[in-house]
Design a protein around this motif. Structure first.
Motif, short mmCIF file in Angstrom:
data_model
loop_
_atom_site.label_atom_id
_atom_site.label_comp_id
_atom_site.label_asym_id
_atom_site.label_seq_id
_atom_site.Cartn_x
_atom_site.Cartn_y
_atom_site.Cartn_z
N ASN A 129 0.85 -1.19 0.00
CA ASN A 129 0.00 0.00 0.00
C ASN A 129 0.88 1.24 0.00
N VAL A 130 0.83 2.03 -1.08
CA VAL A 130 1.71 3.19 -1.23
C VAL A 130 0.91 4.49 -1.25
N ALA A 131 -0.27 4.49 -0.64
CA ALA A 131 -1.07 5.71 -0.62
C ALA A 131 -0.33 6.84 0.10
N ASP A 132 0.28 6.52 1.25
CA ASP A 132 1.04 7.54 1.98
C ASP A 132 2.23 8.01 1.16
N TYR A 133 2.88 7.09 0.48
CA TYR A 133 4.03 7.44 -0.34
C TYR A 133 3.64 8.41 -1.45
N LEU A 134 2.48 8.18 -2.09
CA LEU A 134 2.04 9.08 -3.15
C LEU A 134 1.65 10.44 -2.59
N GLY B 263 2.91 16.08 -2.01
CA GLY B 263 3.24 17.20 -1.13
C GLY B 263 4.56 17.84 -1.50
N VAL B 264 5.54 17.01 -1.88
CA VAL B 264 6.84 17.55 -2.30
C VAL B 264 6.67 18.41 -3.55
N ASN C 17 12.31 16.84 3.68
CA ASN C 17 11.65 15.76 2.93
C ASN C 17 12.62 14.64 2.58
N SER C 18 13.87 15.05 2.21
CA SER C 18 14.88 14.03 1.90
C SER C 18 15.20 13.19 3.13
N LEU C 19 15.31 13.88 4.29
CA LEU C 19 15.58 13.14 5.52
C LEU C 19 14.44 12.19 5.86
N ARG C 20 13.22 12.62 5.63
CA ARG C 20 12.07 11.76 5.88
C ARG C 20 12.12 10.50 5.03
N ALA C 21 12.50 10.66 3.75
CA ALA C 21 12.60 9.48 2.88
C ALA C 21 13.68 8.53 3.38
N TRP C 22 14.84 9.13 3.82
CA TRP C 22 15.92 8.28 4.33
C TRP C 22 15.50 7.52 5.59
N ARG C 23 14.77 8.20 6.48
CA ARG C 23 14.31 7.54 7.70
C ARG C 23 13.33 6.42 7.40
N GLU C 24 12.46 6.64 6.44
CA GLU C 24 11.51 5.59 6.08
C GLU C 24 12.24 4.37 5.51
N LYS C 25 13.25 4.62 4.70
CA LYS C 25 14.03 3.51 4.17
C LYS C 25 14.74 2.76 5.29
#
Length: 625
Positions: free
Chosen positions: A201-206, A211-212, A240-248
């Motif tokens: 489920n990638v709804a949050d990802y989209l 938002g970006v 936003n970049s840091l958020r992506a890194w944390r999610e990974k």
């Protein structure tokens, strides 16, 4: 706070134009902001997209390695979701799905008729998963189609090319927005038999990507008016970049947690630098390693000495020739000296030129399974030894008893030829009948023991089937005495006449079946029916013995062909017998490649029949023209 750099001095004599400078500075600031924000926005989207695709690939590979490819082929062949194979194959996927609840659906796919059909589906155990959303079950062998024929073709190509594939674009339905990843499932021979599919489920990802984009547009609009907001825009982009890194990082941590929860050790062997990194409970299998890393030499030191050379050869052969391998060997985790059996499942990753660059594998502790296999083999050998001893004992005892019994029968017949009064003759007749009955029992026991030990040898000769049947019927007519039973034959017009086979054994089978029919029939008839049958292009003869006797209850039919068993205890008391006759008949028929069966109804009689594959032969003494 960072100190600002001093402005360069204005050259002497330069014309001063505040409007021009303001326009140039504003235009330059706007262009720099637009370019910087566009680049950062693109990088953030690409980074998040690549991160989610890598995570999906890793999850798909890990889940695919949990599926037993051989067992998956069996359950697909059966085509039943309620089979034990379906539940056994689904168990590891359910445990995996429970550990990664971000996965919406977890299933397997097989190729049929140029498309896909569903195999396993964890939605079948939705009550065990207990997720917050409703799961729709895809039944076994039901058709699979996505909204995109291009994606279906790409997944089919991934199956045929034996590689992992992640869908290029998300798709949406009534249950959300998803990205799909598929990975090959292989059997023990390393052949790809199915695909493991999972929908994330990638709804949050989209939403984050959207938002970006909105933030970038707003930032560019604000940058066109106020260049002072440049720092704020950079901050938001970095955030936003840091958020992506944390999610990974969180996803990687969850993957590691799943590995630990399943009690496995996952390794990655970089072949170019000969470095092996570990995730999971590797200490239990390999002992302590420095920094969760080792090389080939360190790994071989932890293997049992008797297995090192074999395993190293298998590993090198797999890296050179295959994309997947399975090996079982023993480990000696330091400082323990007790070996642990492990199953090593590895997948070889190759570069664009086809060279092996990395091996990703999973180690499973199979010590308990090996112990169970060893105990099972020992139990089987003990059982076979006991069966052989029993059969040899029966054969020896039968031979030993037959010799004096033949003497008893012979001397009884001699006495019957002398002068005797009526009482003496009656007594001697009883002795002879009892002795012959006991001799038949001994013959049955001897035949049964030979069949159990494989001591019966079948002959191949040409004989007349009709004559053999008539001989059995004639002998039974003599033995039945004055009983009011009609004994007859019913040969089909196209029934085989002369055939190749063992006439003595067929005669023995018929004598047992007809003898039983006569014994359990008080009045009426006993018929031997012979017909021709053709099954799968092979000629077969069907011989049935039909009587009008007492019949057999349906719940007692399955006991008839078991050794030392009759329909019920009253039958033994009234009619006698050892219960070996039908068991001998069944084993003789099966030794000749045939099958035996029975149909019966209490009070209306029984039909015992057997079918044999036969080859017609030319008559040895053809009738004169």
């Amino acid at each position: 706070m960072e100190r600002s750099r001093p402005s360069p001095p204005v050259p002497a004599g330069a014309p001063l134009s505040p409007i021009r400078d303001a326009l140039l500075a504003g235009a330059a600031t706007f262009l720099v902001c637009v370019l910087s924000i566009s680049i950062l926005n693109f990088q953030a989207q690409e980074q998040q997209t690549e991160a989610i695709r890598e995570d999906l690939s890793r999850l798909a590979r890990a889940a695919a390695q949990l599926v037993n490819g051989d067992l998956h082929e069996v359950l697909v062949a059966k085509g039943r979701m309620d089979s034990p194979e379906y539940r056994e194959a689904l168990d590891p996927l359910v445990r995996f799905h429970r550990g990664v609840p971000e996965i919406a659906y977890l299933y397997t796919l097989i190729e049929r008729d140029g498309g896909f059909r569903f195999g396993l589906d964890t939605a079948a155990r939705a009550e065990e998963l207990n997720f917050d959303w409703e799961m729709e079950l895809s039944p076994l062998l039901s058709s699979y189609e996505s909204d995109s024929p291009e994606e279906d073709a790409a997944e089919l190509a991934a199956l045929r090319e034996e590689r992992v594939y992640v869908s290029r674009k998300p798709f949406s339905d009534d249950y959300g927005t998803f990205l799909t990843a598929v990975a090959p499932i292989r059997n023990a021979a390393g052949q790809t038999v199915a695909l493991l599919g999972l929908d994330l489920n990638v709804a949050d990802y989209l939403k984050r990507l959207k938002g970006v984009g909105i933030a970038g547009q707003v930032s560019m609009g604000i940058a066109g008016l106020l260049s002072l907001f440049l720092g704020v825009l950079i901050y938001r982009t970095r955030r936003n970049s840091l958020r992506a890194w944390r999610e990974k990082t969180d996803l990687e941590a969850r993957d590691s947690g799943v590995v630990h929860a399943l009690g496995q050790a996952v390794y990655h062997h970089q072949l170019g630098v000969d470095e092996v990194t570990w995730i999971g409970k590797y200490e239990k299998l390999m002992g302590p390693l420095p920094d969760d890393k080792c090389n080939t030499a360190t790994w071989l030191e932890h293997l049992h000495p008797d297995d090192r050379q074999r395993v190293q050869a298998e590993y090198r052969a797999a890296v050179a020739a295959r994309a997947f391998f399975i090996s079982e060997y023993r480990c000696l985790p330091f400082p323990s000296a007790v070996p642990i059996w492990v199953e090593d499942r590895g997948m070889i990753a190759r570069d664009e030129e086809g060279l092996a660059v990395r091996v990703d594998g999973v180690l499973l502790d199979i010590t308990e399974r090996k112990k169970a296999e060893k105990e099972l083999i020992a139990a089987k050998e003990r059982a076979e030894t006991g069966d052989r001893a029993k059969s040899e004992f029966l054969a020896v005892m039968s031979h030993e008893i037959r010799t004096p019994m033949n003497g008893v029968i012979g001397f009884t017949n001699l006495l019957l030829d002398t002068r005797l009064d009526d009482d003496q003759r009656e007594y001697l007749e009883s002795v002879r009948v009892c002795a012959e009955s006991l001799l038949r029992v001994l013959d049955d026991i001897l035949d049964f023991s030979k069949l159990e030990t494989g001591g019966v040898r079948l002959e191949r000769m040409a004989f007349s089937l009709r004559r053999t049947v008539e001989e059995v019927l004639h002998l039974q007519t003599h033995l039945s005495g004055n009983r009011s039973i009609e004994l007859r034959t019913d040969f089909a017009p196209d029934g085989p006449g002369w055939i190749w086979g063992d006439a003595a054994r067929i005669r023995q089978i018929l004598f047992n079946l007809v003898g039983n029919a006569v014994k359990f029939t008080e009045h009426g008839s006993v018929t031997i029916q012979v017909t021709r049958a053709l099954r799968d292009g092979q000629l077969r003869v069907r011989i049935a013995v039909i009587d009008t006797g007492i019949g057999i209850a349906a719940d007692q039919l399955d006991r008839l062909f078991k050794p030392f068993s009759q329909a019920d205890s009253s039958t033994t008391r009234r009619y006698g017998g050892t219960g070996l006759g039908l068991a001998i008949c069944q084993r003789l028929v099966e030794a000749m490649g045939g099958s035996v069966g029975v149909q019966s109804e209490p009070g209306k009689g029984s039909e015992f029949y057997f079918e044999l594959p036969v080859e017609e032969a030319a008559p040895l003494n053809p009738p004169a023209p």
